[in-house]
Design a protein around this motif. Structure first.
Motif, PDB file in Angstrom:
ATOM      1  N   PHE B  36       0.852  -1.200   0.000  1.00 35.94           N
ATOM      2  CA  PHE B  36       0.000   0.000   0.000  1.00 35.94           C
ATOM      3  C   PHE B  36       0.887   1.249   0.000  1.00 35.94           C
ATOM      4  O   PHE B  36       0.597   2.239  -0.682  1.00 35.94           O
ATOM      5  CB  PHE B  36      -0.896   0.047   1.249  1.00 35.94           C
ATOM      6  N   TRP B  48      -6.314   7.039  -2.049  1.00 39.04           N
ATOM      7  CA  TRP B  48      -6.234   5.576  -2.185  1.00 39.04           C
ATOM      8  C   TRP B  48      -6.481   5.163  -3.637  1.00 39.04           C
ATOM      9  O   TRP B  48      -7.370   5.701  -4.302  1.00 39.04           O
ATOM     10  CB  TRP B  48      -7.259   4.915  -1.280  1.00 39.04           C
ATOM     11  N   ILE B  51      -7.613  -1.585  -5.289  1.00 39.73           N
ATOM     12  CA  ILE B  51      -8.817  -2.336  -4.945  1.00 39.73           C
ATOM     13  C   ILE B  51      -8.460  -3.813  -5.039  1.00 39.73           C
ATOM     14  O   ILE B  51      -7.508  -4.187  -5.733  1.00 39.73           O
ATOM     15  CB  ILE B  51     -10.018  -1.939  -5.851  1.00 39.73           C
ATOM     16  N   LEU B  52      -9.207  -4.623  -4.336  1.00 44.09           N
ATOM     17  CA  LEU B  52      -8.927  -6.045  -4.284  1.00 44.09           C
ATOM     18  C   LEU B  52      -9.864  -6.761  -5.259  1.00 44.09           C
ATOM     19  O   LEU B  52     -11.079  -6.579  -5.203  1.00 44.09           O
ATOM     20  CB  LEU B  52      -9.172  -6.529  -2.853  1.00 44.09           C
ATOM     21  N   ALA B  53      -9.303  -7.573  -6.152  1.00 45.37           N
ATOM     22  CA  ALA B  53     -10.133  -8.328  -7.098  1.00 45.37           C
ATOM     23  C   ALA B  53     -10.524  -9.687  -6.537  1.00 45.37           C
ATOM     24  O   ALA B  53     -11.643 -10.152  -6.753  1.00 45.37           O
ATOM     25  CB  ALA B  53      -9.391  -8.509  -8.416  1.00 45.37           C
ATOM     26  N   SER B  54      -9.602 -10.329  -5.845  1.00 44.63           N
ATOM     27  CA  SER B  54      -9.927 -11.629  -5.254  1.00 44.63           C
ATOM     28  C   SER B  54      -8.959 -11.973  -4.141  1.00 44.63           C
ATOM     29  O   SER B  54      -7.851 -11.418  -4.060  1.00 44.63           O
ATOM     30  CB  SER B  54      -9.909 -12.743  -6.318  1.00 44.63           C
ATOM     31  N   VAL B  55      -9.416 -12.849  -3.260  1.00 43.82           N
ATOM     32  CA  VAL B  55      -8.522 -13.418  -2.245  1.00 43.82           C
ATOM     33  C   VAL B  55      -8.752 -14.926  -2.211  1.00 43.82           C
ATOM     34  O   VAL B  55      -9.858 -15.414  -2.439  1.00 43.82           O
ATOM     35  CB  VAL B  55      -8.770 -12.869  -0.818  1.00 43.82           C
ATOM     36  N   PHE B 106      -6.463   1.249  -9.086  1.00 43.52           N
ATOM     37  CA  PHE B 106      -7.859   1.624  -9.338  1.00 43.52           C
ATOM     38  C   PHE B 106      -8.050   3.131  -9.190  1.00 43.52           C
ATOM     39  O   PHE B 106      -7.535   3.769  -8.270  1.00 43.52           O
ATOM     40  CB  PHE B 106      -8.754   0.892  -8.317  1.00 43.52           C
ATOM     41  N   TYR B 108     -10.668   5.567  -8.239  1.00 46.44           N
ATOM     42  CA  TYR B 108     -11.975   5.575  -7.571  1.00 46.44           C
ATOM     43  C   TYR B 108     -12.905   6.640  -8.153  1.00 46.44           C
ATOM     44  O   TYR B 108     -14.115   6.489  -8.114  1.00 46.44           O
ATOM     45  CB  TYR B 108     -11.834   5.756  -6.055  1.00 46.44           C
ATOM     46  N   ASN B 111     -14.026   5.126 -11.278  1.00 47.04           N
ATOM     47  CA  ASN B 111     -14.561   3.798 -10.939  1.00 47.04           C
ATOM     48  C   ASN B 111     -14.097   2.719 -11.909  1.00 47.04           C
ATOM     49  O   ASN B 111     -14.863   1.867 -12.332  1.00 47.04           O
ATOM     50  CB  ASN B 111     -16.103   3.843 -10.850  1.00 47.04           C
TER      51      ASN B 111
END
Lengths: 131, 131, 131, 131
Positions: B36, B48, B51-55, B106, B108, B111
């Motif tokens: 970060f 910021w 963004i998180l796409a997957s975990v 990303f 924001y 978007n």
């Protein structure tokens, strides 16, 4: 399919103004409660017999505070000792997150997996909807 | 590789006597803090851009209260706008959980995702260790 | 006085851009760890002998992400079976929250409070700083 | 009085087999949602105008997983800019925790408290039940 509906909590938001990503696994665990009830009579913690092997979450859209969410939970694979649970978060008609948990029937005393007993298997089969 | 070490919190245990599974994504988010910092100067929330796409998390062994954990964090793929972060929890010399987060640079306001700027890319490359 | 220092977690922020109020009791529990260690050898959960009677938190200023916090923990009253723990969050030289926990030495088998054993009392007295 | 009912979450338990103490302030925040709705139309986060001055919780009995809880929420004092919210957790007919939150009508732009507007005051008075 099992469905669970509730309102996001204020403390589940983060500074980006949406629901924080770490909350989705918490909601998915809550959405699996009807499955816990099939394995553990009266959710008695001293008789717990499930363990989580893995979780996966795809974040598809932002989830917001102020509108209810529905957690949809399906059993999508049924193995000898383990099974897959596919879940999604739906808010305002939109799927905002989708994921899968691999769960294992587990003997905590022996510290190893154990075959799913026949009566539970039958109950799970009634909810099975392969992808 | 980035490493972060801390003690599990009492409230992170659950009734099975170990660290609850939903805690691991929280720890992994904490372990990504050095990343970060490469993207967001002074961790300024108003700027910021991630963004998180997957975990994904594989639970390999139980993690316990009362002993420190180390979160090991590697960048294992570097794409145009996204990258993979592979992480593991190590406790008492043992890997107890392993996972991967797909993160996206990303915008924001717009978007939508945005190409990783060259200076950040260079910084990330210094930490790249493909699997 | 015991001090514990760490960085706030991203997921501990809320949509107002600061650390959510429900996080402070979590940090205070973490700040009481050195006290837990006086009562419970090696933090062995099977030998836990403390219970919380009450918590109070005054929120004095906003606490932010991106700067470390220090939790300062003092024992301010020592009774027969119970004692008071006064705590504060300090960030960037400013006290942002202050609180008190009343803890009780507890026999979980008998499900009742129990006098604080003499050796623990002596250890606690060394940290006693009445307000 | 406002009431909110839900099931404790598995991840809200701790290694002592009951609901962890840090969860109660989370539930109390959720129980205050109907009050948030009186202040903030549609719970719009960009128009948030409340801040928490203090919280207090007395833990009266253990709260358990596997049975629903009801959060009972009363407004017990109404001042110029602030008000008290008294709350309790009821499980299986028993009050397991009781607490109070002091809330303040707050202007986040000016970073100071602000008198409670007359229409909101009228709405709050309808729910006022002094102790």
């Amino acid at each position: 399919m099992f469905t669970t509906q509730f309102d996001p909590r204020f403390m589940e938001t983060d500074a980006l103004g949406h629901i924080n990503n770490t909350v989705i696994p918490v909601w998915f665990e809550e959405g699996r409660t009807p499955i816990f009830e099939l394995f553990v009579p009266q959710l008695d913690l001293s008789r717990w017999n499930l363990i989580l092997a893995s979780v996966h979450v795809d974040f598809l859209a932002q989830t917001y505070y102020g509108q209810p969410v529905t957690i949809e939970t399906r059993i999508t694979r049924l193995g000898g000792a383990s099974f897959d649970v596919s879940q999604q978060v739906v808010q305002d008609g939109k799927i905002t997150a989708r994921g899968k948990a691999v769960m294992v029937h587990f003997d905590y005393e022996a510290n190893q997996s154990a075959p799913i007993p026949a009566p539970i298997r039958t109950a799970l089969e009634a909810h099975l909807s392969p992808e």
